[in-house]
Enzyme design. Sequence first.
Site, short mmCIF file in Angstrom:
data_model
loop_
_atom_site.label_atom_id
_atom_site.label_comp_id
_atom_site.label_asym_id
_atom_site.label_seq_id
_atom_site.Cartn_x
_atom_site.Cartn_y
_atom_site.Cartn_z
N HIS A 67 1.07 -1.30 -0.03
CA HIS A 67 -0.13 -0.15 0.16
C HIS A 67 0.84 1.13 0.11
O HIS A 67 2.29 1.22 0.19
CB HIS A 67 -1.00 -0.06 1.42
CG HIS A 67 -0.21 -0.07 2.63
ND1 HIS A 67 0.62 -0.79 2.95
CD2 HIS A 67 -0.51 0.99 3.52
CE1 HIS A 67 1.13 -0.53 4.31
NE2 HIS A 67 0.57 0.54 4.68
N HIS A 69 1.63 3.78 1.90
CA HIS A 69 2.09 4.63 3.02
C HIS A 69 3.61 4.80 2.84
O HIS A 69 4.30 3.49 2.48
CB HIS A 69 1.79 3.87 4.29
CG HIS A 69 0.35 4.18 4.81
ND1 HIS A 69 -0.65 3.26 5.76
CD2 HIS A 69 -0.41 5.29 4.49
CE1 HIS A 69 -1.68 4.02 5.86
NE2 HIS A 69 -1.85 5.10 5.11
N ASP A 71 6.16 4.39 4.69
CA ASP A 71 7.18 3.44 5.35
C ASP A 71 7.26 2.25 4.65
O ASP A 71 8.19 1.60 4.71
CB ASP A 71 6.82 3.34 6.73
CG ASP A 71 5.42 2.63 6.91
OD1 ASP A 71 4.42 3.06 6.08
OD2 ASP A 71 5.21 1.95 7.72
N HIS A 72 6.56 2.12 3.55
CA HIS A 72 6.53 0.90 2.71
C HIS A 72 7.11 0.97 1.21
O HIS A 72 7.31 -0.17 0.80
CB HIS A 72 5.03 0.23 2.60
CG HIS A 72 4.60 -0.06 3.95
ND1 HIS A 72 4.48 -1.54 4.36
CD2 HIS A 72 4.06 0.75 4.92
CE1 HIS A 72 4.06 -1.61 5.32
NE2 HIS A 72 3.80 -0.56 5.91
N HIS A 144 -6.90 -1.88 5.85
CA HIS A 144 -6.15 -0.90 6.46
C HIS A 144 -6.59 0.62 6.24
O HIS A 144 -5.78 1.37 6.48
CB HIS A 144 -4.79 -1.06 5.77
CG HIS A 144 -3.58 -0.25 6.44
ND1 HIS A 144 -3.29 -0.31 7.79
CD2 HIS A 144 -2.45 0.58 6.03
CE1 HIS A 144 -2.20 0.53 8.32
NE2 HIS A 144 -1.72 0.83 6.89
N ASP A 218 0.16 -4.24 6.26
CA ASP A 218 -0.47 -3.47 7.32
C ASP A 218 -1.89 -3.78 7.25
O ASP A 218 -2.56 -3.55 6.15
CB ASP A 218 -0.34 -1.89 7.14
CG ASP A 218 1.17 -1.41 7.54
OD1 ASP A 218 1.99 -2.28 7.64
OD2 ASP A 218 1.45 -0.20 7.49
N HIS A 277 6.17 -5.39 11.88
CA HIS A 277 5.45 -3.86 11.68
C HIS A 277 5.51 -3.41 13.23
O HIS A 277 4.30 -2.84 13.53
CB HIS A 277 4.52 -4.00 10.76
CG HIS A 277 3.93 -2.44 10.47
ND1 HIS A 277 3.33 -1.54 11.29
CD2 HIS A 277 4.31 -1.99 9.26
CE1 HIS A 277 3.18 -0.41 10.43
NE2 HIS A 277 3.74 -0.77 9.44
ZN ZN Z 1 3.28 0.68 7.44
ZN ZN Z 2 0.40 1.51 6.31
#
Ligand code: ZN
Ligand code: ZN
Length: 315
Positions: A67, A69, A71-72, A144, A218, A277
């Site tokens: 996804h 976000h 951080d990914h 999520h 997530d 995570h």
């Molecule tokens: Zn994340």
């Molecule tokens: Zn996320």
Amino acid sequence: MFRLTGETLHVHFLGTAGALPTPTRNLPCIMIRRGSDTLLFDCGEGAQQQMMRARTGFTVNAIFITHWHADHFLGVFGLVQTLSFMGRTEPLALYGPSGVHEFAAIVNQLSRTTVRFPIESHEIRGGSVVRFAGYGVYAFATQHGIQSLGFVLAEDGRPGRFNRERAVSLGVNPGPLFGRLQRGEVVRIRKNGEEVEVRPEDVMGPPRPGRRICYTGDTRPVGDRIPEMAAGADLLIHDATFDDRDHDRAVEVHHSTAGEAGAAAAALGVKALALVHISPRYTGTASHVEDAKRQFSGEVIAPPDLTMIEIPFRD
Ligand SMILES: [Zn+2]
Ligand SMILES: [Zn+2]
């Protein structure tokens, strides 16, 4: 000597933190290596340094993003630069939910003077299957708060075990005929002056299931969204951002607790559970492991970054 050998299957936990990195945990990045294929599932910032530390090299065939976000996916920018610098010319396949084409375009735009290989973007959704030689990656929708995917890497089944003694007793001489039977061919031999047929099923055991790894990305705990093939998986890598004391927070921000991950593992009947995570609010993972173990009697780990596990063959 004619035993069919399969491909090795390794999981490298390159990044196991959630949202923010910590001094000891990097942002999400799971590398799965099967034989000579290397797939990344998420590619958080700093992924390439983790690849150096884990000495995995950079020969990535495909990147799956769960996804959008940050951080990914922020690690893709740096990794692409490095691959280009190292002279890569083969295309890099990038799979992700809606937005993946725009993302690939931005990576290309921002890097247009230096990227010397094509980045091929593929939009996928729950139910999408990406085939590789000998296995597939099956996407499923997760929960999520934004569009998000989880993945099951599932090997094709393997042929049953070859029964050499049985083949010999049927009159098949060791040699090329063994290989033909193992490949599923019917062979004809002469036995006591007569031509007889030996069929693969006469000398092969029942087909053996392939190995399966599920990565949720997530999500709130995966339940009925998860494809059936995740049932009995060798390894479930599940969001465990919080321990059970922070359950309310997990619900609020669309993540899971370790206990919920454990319950998912139990419901799916998987062999082992990896909790990932991990929120930077925790200094350790003992409570995560405890919470998961209360729900799930199989193996539970909260792997530190750079942990590598090998998934053995099923017999
Ligand atoms: Zn994340
Ligand atoms: Zn996320």
